[in-house]
Scaffold this motif. Structure first.
Motif, PDB file in Angstrom:
ATOM      1  N   ASP A 124       0.797  -1.231   0.000  1.00  0.00           N
ATOM      2  CA  ASP A 124       0.000   0.000   0.000  1.00  0.00           C
ATOM      3  C   ASP A 124       0.828   1.278   0.000  1.00  0.00           C
ATOM      4  O   ASP A 124       0.736   2.099  -0.909  1.00  0.00           O
ATOM      5  N   PHE A 125       1.680   1.443   1.016  1.00  0.00           N
ATOM      6  CA  PHE A 125       2.412   2.702   1.178  1.00  0.00           C
ATOM      7  C   PHE A 125       3.910   2.471   1.055  1.00  0.00           C
ATOM      8  O   PHE A 125       4.416   1.389   1.376  1.00  0.00           O
ATOM      9  N   PHE A 156       1.000   6.695  -1.137  1.00  0.00           N
ATOM     10  CA  PHE A 156       0.687   5.424  -1.780  1.00  0.00           C
ATOM     11  C   PHE A 156       1.771   5.061  -2.782  1.00  0.00           C
ATOM     12  O   PHE A 156       2.418   5.941  -3.375  1.00  0.00           O
ATOM     13  N   ALA A 160      -2.532   6.663  -6.333  1.00  0.00           N
ATOM     14  CA  ALA A 160      -3.330   6.447  -5.127  1.00  0.00           C
ATOM     15  C   ALA A 160      -4.689   5.837  -5.453  1.00  0.00           C
ATOM     16  O   ALA A 160      -5.153   4.925  -4.761  1.00  0.00           O
ATOM     17  N   ARG A 163      -4.352   2.095  -6.145  1.00  0.00           N
ATOM     18  CA  ARG A 163      -4.117   1.323  -4.925  1.00  0.00           C
ATOM     19  C   ARG A 163      -5.418   1.162  -4.125  1.00  0.00           C
ATOM     20  O   ARG A 163      -5.688   0.107  -3.561  1.00  0.00           O
ATOM     21  N   ILE A 164      -6.220   2.235  -4.081  1.00  0.00           N
ATOM     22  CA  ILE A 164      -7.460   2.182  -3.305  1.00  0.00           C
ATOM     23  C   ILE A 164      -8.474   1.266  -3.974  1.00  0.00           C
ATOM     24  O   ILE A 164      -9.150   0.481  -3.296  1.00  0.00           O
ATOM     25  N   ARG A 170      -7.939   0.435   2.229  1.00  0.00           N
ATOM     26  CA  ARG A 170      -6.730   1.256   2.256  1.00  0.00           C
ATOM     27  C   ARG A 170      -7.035   2.718   2.559  1.00  0.00           C
ATOM     28  O   ARG A 170      -6.143   3.457   2.982  1.00  0.00           O
ATOM     29  N   TYR A 174      -4.989   4.432   5.327  1.00  0.00           N
ATOM     30  CA  TYR A 174      -4.260   5.672   5.057  1.00  0.00           C
ATOM     31  C   TYR A 174      -4.384   6.630   6.237  1.00  0.00           C
ATOM     32  O   TYR A 174      -3.383   7.184   6.717  1.00  0.00           O
ATOM     33  N   ALA A 190      -3.155  11.746  -2.302  1.00  0.00           N
ATOM     34  CA  ALA A 190      -3.715  10.696  -1.452  1.00  0.00           C
ATOM     35  C   ALA A 190      -5.059  11.123  -0.873  1.00  0.00           C
ATOM     36  O   ALA A 190      -6.033  10.371  -0.898  1.00  0.00           O
ATOM     37  N   CYS A 194      -8.753   9.449  -1.591  1.00  0.00           N
ATOM     38  CA  CYS A 194      -9.550   8.923  -0.485  1.00  0.00           C
ATOM     39  C   CYS A 194     -10.943   9.540  -0.484  1.00  0.00           C
ATOM     40  O   CYS A 194     -11.948   8.839  -0.282  1.00  0.00           O
TER      41      CYS A 194
END
Length: 395
Positions: A124-125, A156, A160, A163-164, A170, A174, A190, A194
């Motif tokens: 993830d990060f 990320f 980002a 990944r989400i 995530r 985060y 990020a 989100c």
């Protein structure tokens, strides 16, 4: 390029870990590495609780190597390549290098890999994609995680939003990691991802959501992060009943009282003082019966809590529940420090022995004595017998 070496830490010198490394990589060919939180936290000088290892060995190869070395093992996640080695100093999860084949926002289909960077790319990060050679302790960093760790930047790996979309949990991870490791201002990309993708969290299991929320609230001071989640519309997706405004005062009250951070108490602060609503929230998050009971007790708080004696509250509600209510009201809990909730030194049989017929009269007398005993601050048995005499004399 400078070489980074893990600083000295007690866990890196464990004899049982050395034995595990010898089993997985007897020739020192670089066939296993520490990864993730243990590496990250050691670099930050923090205590390490869990140790994870990665290896290019296929799961069945790992199993065979552990068996040959006489190391007990548990196939905790065989489909995803994870074997847990049960060691005297604590379990170690060993996972085969992987790459994602497909994801649905909750689960990933993976293929095993032989490439360390492929494995790092699916994490993830950047600060979680750090590996360390168990013999030399040299750190491998494929996505500038060391720089991000030094600047406390939570970023990320890659895009980002991608990944989400692989796992919407995530988003909550985060913010939990931002509260624990990050600095402000946060990474704009990020936060934007989100906020935009927050509705996708509605498909997550409630247990996973609850675990992340409680993990966030257990941190020393998550108030600013929780407020930011609300501003971005993230909090409303998982806890629409929450109002972050009460959280800073509770955190300050905990600190003043010398109380450790308590995630459930802090969740109570976020939720309204409305037991039926809180009962619904607890059920939705699949909280345990004990957790639900404590949250509902906190939700039954009222302005009268500012006036009630702390020990009387603890006797009626339970010690933990009373501490919750007192701290939520901004009150001192010194009266409960080192104090155990007593039991009334009087039983119904003793009242019957004094000539009261068994039945409602016994219960009424017992309640009357108990109420006076609590009001007087829990005096000794001799005083309880005097109270009983006085109550019986009224009849």
């Amino acid at each position: 390029m400078n070489t980074t070496i893990l600083p000295p830490a007690p866990w890196t010198t464990r004899e049982d870990l050395a034995g595990l490394v010898a089993a997985l990589d007897p020739d020192g060919a670089g066939l296993c590495r520490y990864v993730g939180g243990a590496v990250r936290d050691t670099l930050l000088g923090l205590d390490v609780k869990d140790i994870d290892m990665a290896t290019p060995h296929l799961p069945e190869e790992t199993q065979a190597l552990l068996k040959a070395a006489g190391i007990r093992q548990v196939p905790t996640g065989l489909a995803h390549g994870t074997i847990t080695a049960v060691l005297p100093g604590g379990p170690v999860e060993i996972t085969t290098l992987r790459r994602d084949v497909s994801t649905d926002g909750r689960h990933a289909t993976v293929a095993f890999s032989r490439e360390w960077q492929e494995d790092a790319a699916r994490r993830d990060f950047t600060i979680n994609a750090l590996y360390a050679d168990p013999r030399t302790l040299e750190v491998s960093d494929y996505f500038d995680g060391l720089d991000d760790l030094a600047s406390r930047t939570l970023r990320f790996i890659g895009a980002a939003d991608q990944r989400i979309r692989e796992d919407y949990l995530r988003i909550l991870r985060y913010f939990r990691f931002q509260a624990r490791f990050g600095s402000l201002p946060a990474d704009p990309a990020a936060e934007a991802a989100c906020a935009a993708l927050a509705p996708g969290m509605k498909g997550l299991s409630r247990e996973r959501v609850a675990s992340e929320l409680l993990g966030l609230l257990a941190l020393p001071d998550p108030a600013a992060t929780v407020a930011r989640m609300a501003q971005l519309g993230v909090l409303a997706q998982v806890l629409p009943e929450a109002d972050p405004a009460a959280l800073p005062a509770l955190i300050a009250a905990e600190a003043k009282a010398g109380q450790a951070p308590d995630a459930l108490r802090r969740m109570a602060a976020l939720l309204p003082a409305d037991p039926p609503v809180v009962e619904q929230v607890a059920a939705r998050l699949r909280l345990s019966i004990a957790q639900r009971k404590r949250l509902v007790a906190a939700a039954a708080r009222s302005p009268l809590d500012a006036l009630r004696p702390p020990r009387a509250m603890a006797y009626e509600l339970g010690r933990d529940e009373a501490i919750d209510r007192l701290l939520l009201a901004g009150r001192d809990i010194a009266d409960l420090t080192g104090w155990a909730v007593p039991r009334l030194p009087l039983k119904g049989g003793q009242i019957v022995a004094r000539g009261v017929g068994a039945g409602p009269d016994v219960a009424r007398t017992l309640r009357a004595v108990e109420a006076r005993w609590v009001a007087e601050g829990f005096p000794d048995e001799a005083r309880v017998m005097q109270l009983l005499d006085e109550e019986l004399a009224k009849n």
